[in-house]
Each structure stands twice: as C-alpha cells, then as structure tokens.
Design a protein around this motif. Structure first.
Motif, PDB file in Angstrom:
ATOM      1  N   VAL A 193      30.650  79.612 132.034  1.00  0.00           N
ATOM      2  CA  VAL A 193      30.324  80.507 133.153  1.00  0.00           C
ATOM      3  C   VAL A 193      29.195  81.607 132.951  1.00  0.00           C
ATOM      4  O   VAL A 193      28.382  81.840 133.571  1.00  0.00           O
ATOM      5  N   GLN A 194      29.451  82.122 131.730  1.00  0.00           N
ATOM      6  CA  GLN A 194      28.309  83.068 131.265  1.00  0.00           C
ATOM      7  C   GLN A 194      27.136  82.426 131.262  1.00  0.00           C
ATOM      8  O   GLN A 194      26.208  83.338 131.256  1.00  0.00           O
ATOM      9  N   GLU A 195      26.991  81.598 130.778  1.00  0.00           N
ATOM     10  CA  GLU A 195      25.598  80.766 130.330  1.00  0.00           C
ATOM     11  C   GLU A 195      24.794  80.863 131.638  1.00  0.00           C
ATOM     12  O   GLU A 195      23.360  80.592 131.807  1.00  0.00           O
ATOM     13  N   MET A 196      25.531  80.803 132.941  1.00  0.00           N
ATOM     14  CA  MET A 196      24.723  80.787 134.202  1.00  0.00           C
ATOM     15  C   MET A 196      24.152  82.183 134.445  1.00  0.00           C
ATOM     16  O   MET A 196      23.052  82.089 135.393  1.00  0.00           O
ATOM     17  N   LEU A 197      24.543  82.993 133.856  1.00  0.00           N
ATOM     18  CA  LEU A 197      23.921  84.538 134.218  1.00  0.00           C
ATOM     19  C   LEU A 197      22.510  84.670 134.085  1.00  0.00           C
ATOM     20  O   LEU A 197      21.886  85.125 134.950  1.00  0.00           O
ATOM     21  N   GLU A 198      21.994  84.255 132.706  1.00  0.00           N
ATOM     22  CA  GLU A 198      20.557  84.456 132.506  1.00  0.00           C
ATOM     23  C   GLU A 198      19.763  83.881 133.443  1.00  0.00           C
ATOM     24  O   GLU A 198      18.897  84.573 133.838  1.00  0.00           O
ATOM     25  N   PRO A 199      20.011  82.542 133.528  1.00  0.00           N
ATOM     26  CA  PRO A 199      18.961  81.760 134.756  1.00  0.00           C
ATOM     27  C   PRO A 199      19.016  82.457 136.104  1.00  0.00           C
ATOM     28  O   PRO A 199      18.381  82.486 136.676  1.00  0.00           O
ATOM     29  N   MET A 200      20.453  82.803 136.413  1.00  0.00           N
ATOM     30  CA  MET A 200      20.403  83.470 137.876  1.00  0.00           C
ATOM     31  C   MET A 200      19.627  84.916 137.622  1.00  0.00           C
ATOM     32  O   MET A 200      19.026  85.385 138.725  1.00  0.00           O
ATOM     33  N   GLN A 201      19.823  85.395 136.688  1.00  0.00           N
ATOM     34  CA  GLN A 201      19.219  86.735 136.721  1.00  0.00           C
ATOM     35  C   GLN A 201      17.603  86.790 136.577  1.00  0.00           C
ATOM     36  O   GLN A 201      16.830  87.561 137.451  1.00  0.00           O
ATOM     37  N   ILE A 202      17.056  85.933 136.036  1.00  0.00           N
ATOM     38  CA  ILE A 202      15.721  85.316 135.942  1.00  0.00           C
ATOM     39  C   ILE A 202      15.568  85.146 137.374  1.00  0.00           C
ATOM     40  O   ILE A 202      14.229  85.498 138.068  1.00  0.00           O
ATOM     41  N   LEU A 203      16.099  84.092 138.170  1.00  0.00           N
ATOM     42  CA  LEU A 203      15.857  83.551 139.484  1.00  0.00           C
ATOM     43  C   LEU A 203      15.904  84.739 140.495  1.00  0.00           C
ATOM     44  O   LEU A 203      15.007  84.846 141.207  1.00  0.00           O
ATOM     45  N   ALA A 204      16.935  85.716 140.275  1.00  0.00           N
ATOM     46  CA  ALA A 204      16.872  86.641 140.869  1.00  0.00           C
ATOM     47  C   ALA A 204      15.454  87.640 141.041  1.00  0.00           C
ATOM     48  O   ALA A 204      15.030  88.105 141.940  1.00  0.00           O
ATOM     49  N   THR A 205      15.294  87.946 139.810  1.00  0.00           N
ATOM     50  CA  THR A 205      13.929  88.813 139.543  1.00  0.00           C
ATOM     51  C   THR A 205      12.614  88.009 140.071  1.00  0.00           C
ATOM     52  O   THR A 205      11.926  88.585 140.966  1.00  0.00           O
ATOM     53  N   VAL A 241       9.645  80.673 141.207  1.00  0.00           N
ATOM     54  CA  VAL A 241      11.070  80.523 141.778  1.00  0.00           C
ATOM     55  C   VAL A 241      11.719  79.261 141.592  1.00  0.00           C
ATOM     56  O   VAL A 241      12.769  79.015 141.213  1.00  0.00           O
ATOM     57  N   SER A 242      10.710  78.193 141.969  1.00  0.00           N
ATOM     58  CA  SER A 242      11.190  76.855 141.960  1.00  0.00           C
ATOM     59  C   SER A 242      11.510  76.509 140.552  1.00  0.00           C
ATOM     60  O   SER A 242      12.666  75.693 140.281  1.00  0.00           O
ATOM     61  N   ASN A 243      10.524  76.789 139.512  1.00  0.00           N
ATOM     62  CA  ASN A 243      11.009  76.678 138.160  1.00  0.00           C
ATOM     63  C   ASN A 243      12.529  77.179 137.775  1.00  0.00           C
ATOM     64  O   ASN A 243      13.097  76.673 137.140  1.00  0.00           O
ATOM     65  N   GLY A 244      12.703  78.475 138.247  1.00  0.00           N
ATOM     66  CA  GLY A 244      14.042  79.170 137.816  1.00  0.00           C
ATOM     67  C   GLY A 244      14.906  78.289 138.648  1.00  0.00           C
ATOM     68  O   GLY A 244      16.088  78.224 137.978  1.00  0.00           O
ATOM     69  N   ILE A 245      14.778  77.922 139.569  1.00  0.00           N
ATOM     70  CA  ILE A 245      15.916  76.966 140.354  1.00  0.00           C
ATOM     71  C   ILE A 245      16.266  75.712 139.558  1.00  0.00           C
ATOM     72  O   ILE A 245      17.180  75.284 139.319  1.00  0.00           O
TER      73      ILE A 245
END
Length: 1020
Positions: free
Chosen positions: A318-330, A504-508
């Motif tokens: 679950v924690q591994e999702m945070l950094e990609p989501m944080q980058i995507l949110a930025t 954004v697409s790359n982050g997704i």
C-alpha cells in the motif's frame, strides 16, 4: 412540430426551475451533507456515540460511581476529547501517548510528594496532628473531621509547599516544551499537565504520603480506554490498511476530476477564466481538495506496518503507491494551473470584454503593467498585432489543443477510473474467497493502460503536429525572409499544456504499472503481521499533524522557517567558530540566551508563571478550603489550555472557548433539568436524555472542520462537567464540599473559565507576541526558500552532466528520468511552509486593528503569488526532467532566460524582497520593477561581439533551434522557458505588493528620464 417545441420549452423551463430550487441537502454545509449521506460516516458516528453513552451509563449505578470516585466524569470527558473515530492502531498509539503523559505527570508528582514529606517540619506536623486528634476526640466520625481539616489547610507546611511548587513548575515547563515543539503530542501534554496540577494542588494539604490521589481519574480513564477498545475492535472495526486504501480511492477520484476539468478549460475563452470566475474557483477548490487528501495519506504512511491486517496487500504494498501518487498529484497541480496561465494578462492578445471583466482580473491586469518601459510596451504591441493578423491568438489555438489531446485525456481518465475500481475491489472484498472481481478489475486496468500507451504514442508521432498547422504559413514566410519575428506566444502556451499532459500521462502509467504489478503478485488474502515499530517515534516527533488544530497550536516554528541553504552557508558576523572549551561553553550560553527570546521560550516561561500564580491560592491556608470547594483547579487548567504562542491565537482561543463554554453550559443545564427535574437525578431519565443530547455533539466533534474544533471541544467538555458534577454531587456520598447541581455547577464553571482566561490574557498580552510579525517574517523566509529552489533548478539546467536520476520500469522500455530526493524535499518543504502560512495569515486577523488596519488582502495576495511561483518552478523542473540532455545543452547559448545577467537580476530581486520583508525597510524606486524589461535588455546585448556584429555561430544555432520546433523534445524546452517567464512576471507582481507593504523611496525625475531615454531608442 410547434407543439413539440412547446413541450420541449416547457420541460426545459421546468428543469431550469428544479435546478434553481435547492434541495434540503444543498442548504446544509457540505461537511454536514456529505457525512449524513455516507454510510461509512454513520458507522463511525454510531460507534463513537455508543462509547460516549456507555461512559455516562457507568456513572449512574451507585456501586460503579463509588468505585470511580469524584472524578468519574473523566471517562465521559475523554470520550468527547478523544473519540474512537480512527483506525484501531492509530487509536491505540494515541491512547498510549495520553497514558504516557499521565504516567509522567504522576511520576513527577510522586517524586514531589516524597521530597516534600522529607522536607516537612516534623515538629510542627506532630503538633498539628495532636491538636486535630484532641479536637476530634469522642466524635462519631473522626475520619470525616480529618478530611475537613485536610482541605481546610490545617496541615500546610511552608517548606513542603515550596517543594511541591518547584516540582509543579518543572513538570509544567516540561509539558509546555512538548506542546510548543511537538504538536502531535498535545494530548499527552494536556493530560500530563492535568495530572501534575491535580496532584500538586491537593498534595500539599496532606500531612502523610498519599500517592493515590489520581486513582479516581486513572480508573475513569482506564474504563474509557477499555470501552473504546472493545467498540473499536468489535463495532465496525477498520484497520489503517483499509482506511488508507479507501482514502487512496478518494484521491484517485479527485485526480480524475481535475483531469476531466481540463476539457472545460480548453473549451473556455481566456477572458472568462480570470480570478474569481466559476471555472477558476472550481480549479482552485479541486487543487485544495487533492492536496488535503494527499497530506492525509502522507501523515499515515509511517504507521501502515504497525498492525495486524487481513487482505491481499500488506503495508509495504500500500505504501509503495504513495510516491507515484504524490508525483502524479504534483504534475496534475501544474496542469491544473494552466487555467491561471490562460487568464494572465501576458497571455491575452486583446483587452477583455467589458461585460466579462471581473474586478479581480482588472486589478491583476493593471498591476502587471507597473514598471513596463516604453521599449517593452512596443515589443508587446508588435506581437499582439502579429497574432491578430495571422489568427494565432490563444483563443484561436485552444480548439486545436483540445482536439490534439482528446484521446490522451480520455484514456488517462479511464485508467484512473480503472485504478480506483481495482483498489476498491481489493479493499472491500478482503474476506471473500472468490477473487474473480479483483481479477476482472485487473484485466480492465491492463486494457485501459494499453489504450493509454497507444494514445500517447499516437500523440507523440502524429497528433502533436496538429499544434503546428496554424503556424505553417508563418514558418514558410520566415524561411523566405518575409517575416522577421514569428509570434510564438500561443504556441508556447499550447506546448505548456501538452508537456504537462504528457508528464501526467507518464505518471499515470507509472502508478498503474505499480498497482498492476502488486495486484498480479498478491493473488490471495492472508494475515499480515506488524513490523517497523520505530516508525512510531518518527511520527510523534514530526511537527505536522491535525492534533495541534484542536487547540490552536502553530505547527511551523520560527526556527524552522529559515531555509536549509541559509543555515548551511550562514556565518556569524560577530564571532568566528569556537576553538577551545571556554569558547564552546560561552557559545552554548549564548545560544540558550538567544533561545530564551524565542516565542516558544516565552510561551513556556509564561505557562509556568501562570501555573504558579493560580496554584498559590490553593496552598495558602486562608484560601485553600474556598478554592477546593469551588474546584478552583479548573481555573488553573483553563489558563494553561488557553495559552498560545501568538496573540492572534490567544484571541481566537478566547472567542471559541467562551462561545463553546456558554453553549455547553446551556445544553448541559437543559439536559440535567429535563432528566433530573429538581431532585438529585433519575438514572433512567438521565441516561435517555443524555443519549439524545450526545448524538449531535458527537457528530460535530468528529466531523466539524478544524477551525471550529476548539469551540466544539469546549462545548462537549462543559456539557460533561455540568452533567457529571451534578450527578456526582447528588449521588456520591462522602464528598467534603459539594459544588451543587444544575445551575450552581453552571455558573461556577463559567466563572472558573473566565478566571483562567483572564489570567492567561494578562500574561500573554503584556507584552503580546504578534502573529502578524510572524506572517511577515515567514513570507520573507518563503521568498528566500523559493529563490534557492530557483537557483537549484537553474543549476540543473546549466549542468554539464545529467542532474536527474534514471530508472527503468520494465524490460524493453525507455529509462525514465525523475527528480532527485533533494529537489523533491525542497519543493515539499516550501509547499508545507505555504500551507502553514495560509493558516497563520487567516489566524492573524484576530489580533484586531488597535494600531491600524492590518493589510490582510496584501499578505493574502503575497501568499498566492508565492504559490504561483512555486508552481512555475515545479513546471520548470518537470519540463527539464523530460527534456533530452543533448537538446538542453545545445540550447544553452541562445536561451535568453539563462542569460547570466538575467539570472543575477532574478536572484537580486528575490533577495531585495526577502530582506525588505524581513527588516521592514522600504524598496527604492530606481530598482528595476519589471524583469521582462531586463530580459529584453540582456537579450539585445547577449551575443554581440566586440565589433558589434551578431556572431555567425549564434545565428546558425538560432536557425537550427527554429527548425527543431516541430520535434517532440522542443515541447519541453518551450515549457521550461515559459515557466521561467511566468515566474519572472509573478515576481514583478510580488515586488509591487512588497512595495505596498513596506513602502518605496522615490527618486525625483527618474520615471520621466527613463521614458525619454527609451523613446530615443525606438525599435527599428
């Protein structure tokens, strides 16, 4: 046909009428309506209400009341202050910190009693005991008489009392430091202080060892903890893993909404999306909601591995999702900022329409032209005329951008939706043996991800070229020598949107691959054990959290607002580093002296002083019985809890606490008289009526916004004290001095609150520590931090090597480049400072206007401009990380925003504004006001050789750059250039606001001379 039109018109009119008439839910505040319509919120509410109601039930039987003692209401009080509305292990950690605070307070108090007994004059003690024994001889109940004598202060001893006072001061000093420097431990500090207050207030009255003075309070708290743990475990239990995944699904919803909103942005006229417009407001609210949800996830990630949980994914997954989501949110935040860039005066080719002009946009437009020189205005007029002539205004280009990016946007939205559905399935189907739904959702995600990759490749190879079609004839004319300057402003803005969308697409894609890999790896549910208990200490030591919001604490301390770069390179101008032991000791003393003048140190000293001042009447023989009978210890507790570091927090606390106390006293008195009438109370009637009154109170406690939480806590606490004291005094035998029931408790409680508030007011307001000065200094620190961030990113652009880290997601794919941890930490640090500054700015309005009105609007605009600059720098860093290193190096010589003299001007502007805010000194009129003018000046002389001719190599490189405008990499180069220009324009506005705040020293005749000088050098 006419009848059909009539029916359609009637239906349209009726639908319009229905849309205009708000429903019942629309009339409620959003936080009320959303929670009333959520089944999850109802489950939490029912659990918290049941716990609170059980805490009142255990007070009603005589046997349990006798066991709990005269502070039996503490169980009910704690259920209001700390409801079980959180996952199990977070609640347990919070309870452990509370118990540690009480235990520490108890330990200090026991040490105080042991030392006080040793210091007590034994001769005087024997005389007092003999005298009391003679006076009670022959009485039917000598123990009761002894109790009366104790609380009358007959056994007080000066030396013993002084020892208690010393330990009380030490304990309060310690807990005040905890409250000032560790806001997440505020609950521990408050209850630890209460324990010391009670023990050291009543301990000096006893002539013998009485280490069990806190037994009643501890028993009540233990009962609450047991009840809460039973309910939080058995009644709708929720692990942090489940809560985190649910919050992640909500965040994905917000990300999808922001991405979908960009379709409305591209369909809008740039004149209609200015500040204050519905679309701009919607975009701002969407960004705030996204950041709030992301911050909640970031605050919980360190505790994911501290629980037993059943499911397919463990805490690490679950924690591994945070950094990609944080980058995507930025990246989505940068994309969402395109609407502000559209409405910027520099992006508009013609003045806005009168009927669509907002007052806010007018002010921005007028402000943006301050400091424009004649030369710069001439450049703009020519560019605007060229755009109008060739139909390449931004409003003409937006439809092309919308068509070119439609497939990528739709595919990205589909992937976010598939991600959410997969996470919801994994989260809600934990205990089902059939995993077909999760597998089906994984297949949907893989299909959506494949569609997105196809759309991205199609855009990169084909759809991207649609953006160049309106400019083809301009490029042809330029190549033929018929056109000197090609108006590329709108094309560059289009590149900004497409580059952001690509990022954004790359982050997704990165996030989807991460989730897909985890889902494919974890096929079956199992029991996961906790690990990594050291994370608890990291969480509790961190300075950010929601706990401080409940008592108005300041999460950002003054020593933390100074940039790390400043602390790293800052030297002491008055002395060199210490070289020997004497100098080191003197340096430590100097640091302690400097610390003693900080707001936190002054708060701690005042905290101790108000404690001693209100404690003395409780241990003086002439007033000891009066203070005890009136429960004066609550005045001491109120004075401590109302103290804050800044005067604005103090005033806000007074207003909220007094309003909450009044409401709680009124509700408690009404509840008591309904349930008890004029007697001592009926347990059945009181149980029924308190259950009804507690329901809305609990709802407000767990769902009200943080800014109302102080008042709601006081409402609940006063309600508990009125009902609790009334029941205890009417039904618990053996009480030495009763405070009464109903109205008698109410007016005493109000009086004690007023006494505590008055005492803290006297100490905190003479002299006050202004929160407004803190706002000014923190703005200076933020501007300084942004300048160092600009320098850091610019150095990456100028770097000879590759300054970014690379990683490969899958075999056969290109290596992805991403930000370094140092850059990410700098950005997050400034973003957190801005968030804290927003709260501090709003809170500082409570200081009033005694010396004059505070420029809240200017400081609020200052904060918004700083946020825009941070967004521009994030955009700049995002473009650089996607730019090809070879293109980045080859464009260095002819990129005007990298002109070393222009970089010096930008850094100098940052420094001047920061210093002006820090010292309060005015700016000077002769200082440059418009960095765009400086850019034009430097670009005109950048590549002129000694003979005055433009170098041939530069001309060739410029031609090569123009020919590469159709390349995929040029899109990111253009975005980086626009980001710097946008930041420079915002910095101009920032200078104007700082000049309004700090003043500006005029230079007579300067503006007229500059205008004449520029007119003598017209453009050819």
């Amino acid at each position: 046909m006419s009848s059909e039109k009539t029916q359609n018109g009637a239906s349209a009119a009726s639908s319009t009428t229905e849309e205009k008439s708000p429903s019942f839910w629309d009339r409620l505040p959003p936080w009320v309506a959303s929670n009333l319509r959520s089944w999850k919120s109802w489950k939490v509410l029912l659990r918290c209400w049941a716990v609170t109601w059980v805490c009142i039930i255990i007070m009603l039987p005589n046997k349990s009341l006798a066991t709990l003692g005269n502070t039996a209401f503490f169980a009910l009080l704690l259920s209001v202050m700390l409801p079980p509305n959180m996952p199990v292990q977070i609640f347990m950690i919070t309870v452990i910190t509370l118990i540690l605070g009480i235990a520490l307070g108890w330990a200090i108090s026991c040490a105080a009693m042991a030392a006080a007994l040793a210091a007590r004059d034994q001769t005087l003690l024997k005389q007092a005991l003999q005298k009391e024994a003679q006076s009670t001889a022959g009485m039917a109940n000598p123990d009761a008489q002894y109790q009366i004598a104790i609380f009358n202060g007959d056994f007080l001893d000066t030396r013993s009392t002084v020892v208690f006072g010393v330990f009380l001061g030490f304990g309060c000093f310690l807990f005040a430091l905890v409250r000032a420097y560790a806001p997440k431990l505020t609950l521990m500090s408050v209850f630890g202080t209460i324990a010391v207050d009670i023990f050291c207030s009543y301990g000096p009255l006893f002539p013998f060892a009485q280490y069990t003075l806190l037994n009643s309070m501890l028993t009540s708290i233990a009962c609450y903890v047991a009840i809460a743990l039973i309910f939080i475990t058995l009644a709708f239990p929720e692990t942090l893993n489940h809560s985190y995944l649910d919050s992640s699904a909500q965040l994905l919803d917000k990300l999808k909404d922001i991405l979908a909103l960009q379709g409305d942005v591209l369909r809008s006229d740039p004149h209609d999306v200015g500040a204050g417009s519905p679309l701009a407001t919607k975009a701002t609210m969407a960004r705030v909601g996204m950041l709030t949800q992301l911050q909640q996830l970031m605050s919980q990630k360190q505790m994911l591995n501290l629980e037993f949980t059943w499911g397919r994914w463990n805490g690490d997954d679950v924690q591994e999702m945070l950094e990609p989501m944080q980058i995507l949110a930025t990246r989505l935040g940068s994309l969402n900022g395109f609407v502000r860039m559209m409405a910027h005066p520099m992006s508009l080719s013609d003045p806005p329409k009168e009927e669509d002009t907002h007052s806010d946009s007018d002010s921005v437009t007028s402000g943006s032209t301050i400091g424009d020189t004649y030369l710069l205005r001439q450049f703009r007029e020519r560019n605007v005329a060229a755009e109008l002539e060739h139909h390449v205004r931004l409003v003409d280009i937006l439809p092309t951008v919308r068509d070119a990016t439609a497939d990528v946007r739709e595919a990205s939205i589909a992937v976010l939706g598939a991600l959410k559905e997969l996470i919801v399935a994994v989260n809600t189907k934990r205990y089902k043996r059939n995993y077909s739904e999760q597998d089906a959702r994984l297949l949907d995600l893989d299909r959506a991800l494949s569609t997105l990759r196809t759309a991205m490749e199609d855009f990169k190879s084909d759809k991207r070229l649609l953006l160049l079609q309106p400019y083809q004839h301009l490029f042809e004319q330029a190549d033929a020598g018929l056109l000197k300057v090609v108006p590329l402003r709108s094309l560059y803005l289009a590149f900004v949107f497409t580059a952001n969308l690509t990022a954004v697409s790359n982050g997704i894609v990165t996030l989807a691959e991460n989730v897909s890999h985890t889902a494919a790896k974890r096929k079956k549910a199992r029991l996961w054990a906790p690990k990594g208990l050291r994370a608890i200490g990291k969480v509790l030591r961190s300075g950010r959290g929601s706990g401080e919001d409940a008592v108005g604490e300041d999460a950002q301390k003054d020593e933390n607002v100074e940039s790390e770069d400043v602390r790293k390179y800052k030297l002491d101008p008055d002395s060199r580093p210490p070289q020997n032991i004497i100098q080191r000791v003197a340096n430590v003393i100097h640091r302690v002296y400097k610390w003693s003048k900080t707001p936190e140190a002054l708060f701690t000293f005042r905290y101790v002083l108000v404690t001693i001042a209100l404690w003395i009447p409780q241990v003086v023989k002439s007033s000891a019985h009066f203070v005890y009978s009136e429960r004066g210890v609550w005045a001491l507790i109120m004075a401590q809890t109302t103290m804050n570091i800044y005067a604005s927090d103090q005033v806000f606390n007074y207003v909220m606490r007094l309003a909450g106390t009044f409401a709680g006293a009124l509700i408690g008195m009404v509840c008591w008289y309904i349930g008890a009438g004029h007697g001592t109370g009926n347990p059945y009637g009181l149980a029924a009526i308190t259950g009804a009154f507690l329901f809305p109170l609990v709802f407000l406690r767990i769902y009200a916004p943080p800014q109302y939480l102080v008042g709601i806590l006081m409402t609940g606490a006063t309600f508990v004290l009125v009902v609790g004291y009334s029941w205890i005094d009417g039904n618990l035998p053996g009480i030495v001095s009763s405070v009464g029931m109903g109205w008698e408790v109410t007016w005493r409680r109000w009086t004690l609150v007023m006494i505590g508030c008055a005492a803290s007011f006297i100490l905190m307001m003479f002299p006050p520590k202004s929160g407004r000065k803190a706002v000014r200094l923190r703005n200076a620190a933020v501007i300084s931090g942004i300048s160092y961030l600009y320098s850091h990113i610019t150095s990456m652009w100028l770097s000879v090597g590759d300054p970014f880290e690379t990683s490969r997601q899958q075999k056969g794919t290109d290596a992805l480049r991403h930000w370094t941890p140092q850059l990410r930490d700098k950005i997050i640090n400034i973003a957190e400072q801005l968030q804290d500054l927003r709260v501090r700015t709003a809170m500082s309005k409570w200081e009033g206007s005694i010396r004059g009105a505070w420029a809240f609007e200017d400081y609020n605009q200052l904060m918004e401009l700083e946020h825009d600059m941070l967004g521009s720098l994030i955009l700049m860093a995002g473009a650089l990380v996607n730019m090809d290193p070879d293109l980045r190096k080859t464009t260095l010589p002819h990129t005007f925003v990298l002109n070393p003299h222009f970089i010096s001007d930008v850094v100098s502007m940052f420094f001047l504004l920061s210093q002006s805010l820090r010292t309060g000194e005015p700016l000077h009129e002769a200082q440059y006001k418009n960095l765009a003018d400086r850019l034009q000046y430097h670009s005109g002389y950048a590549f002129v050789s000694n003979s005055g001719a433009v170098s041939t190599s530069h001309t060739n490189s410029r031609k090569a750059l123009r020919q590469s405008i159709g390349s995929y990499e040029y899109m990111f180069y253009a975005t980086a250039v626009v980001a710097v220009l946008n930041m420079a324009s915002t910095l101009n506005d920032l200078r104007r606001v700082v000049a309004d705040l700090c003043g500006e020293v005029p230079l007579e005749g300067f503006e007229q001379w500059r205008e004449e000088y520029d007119r003598s050098r017209l453009l050819a």
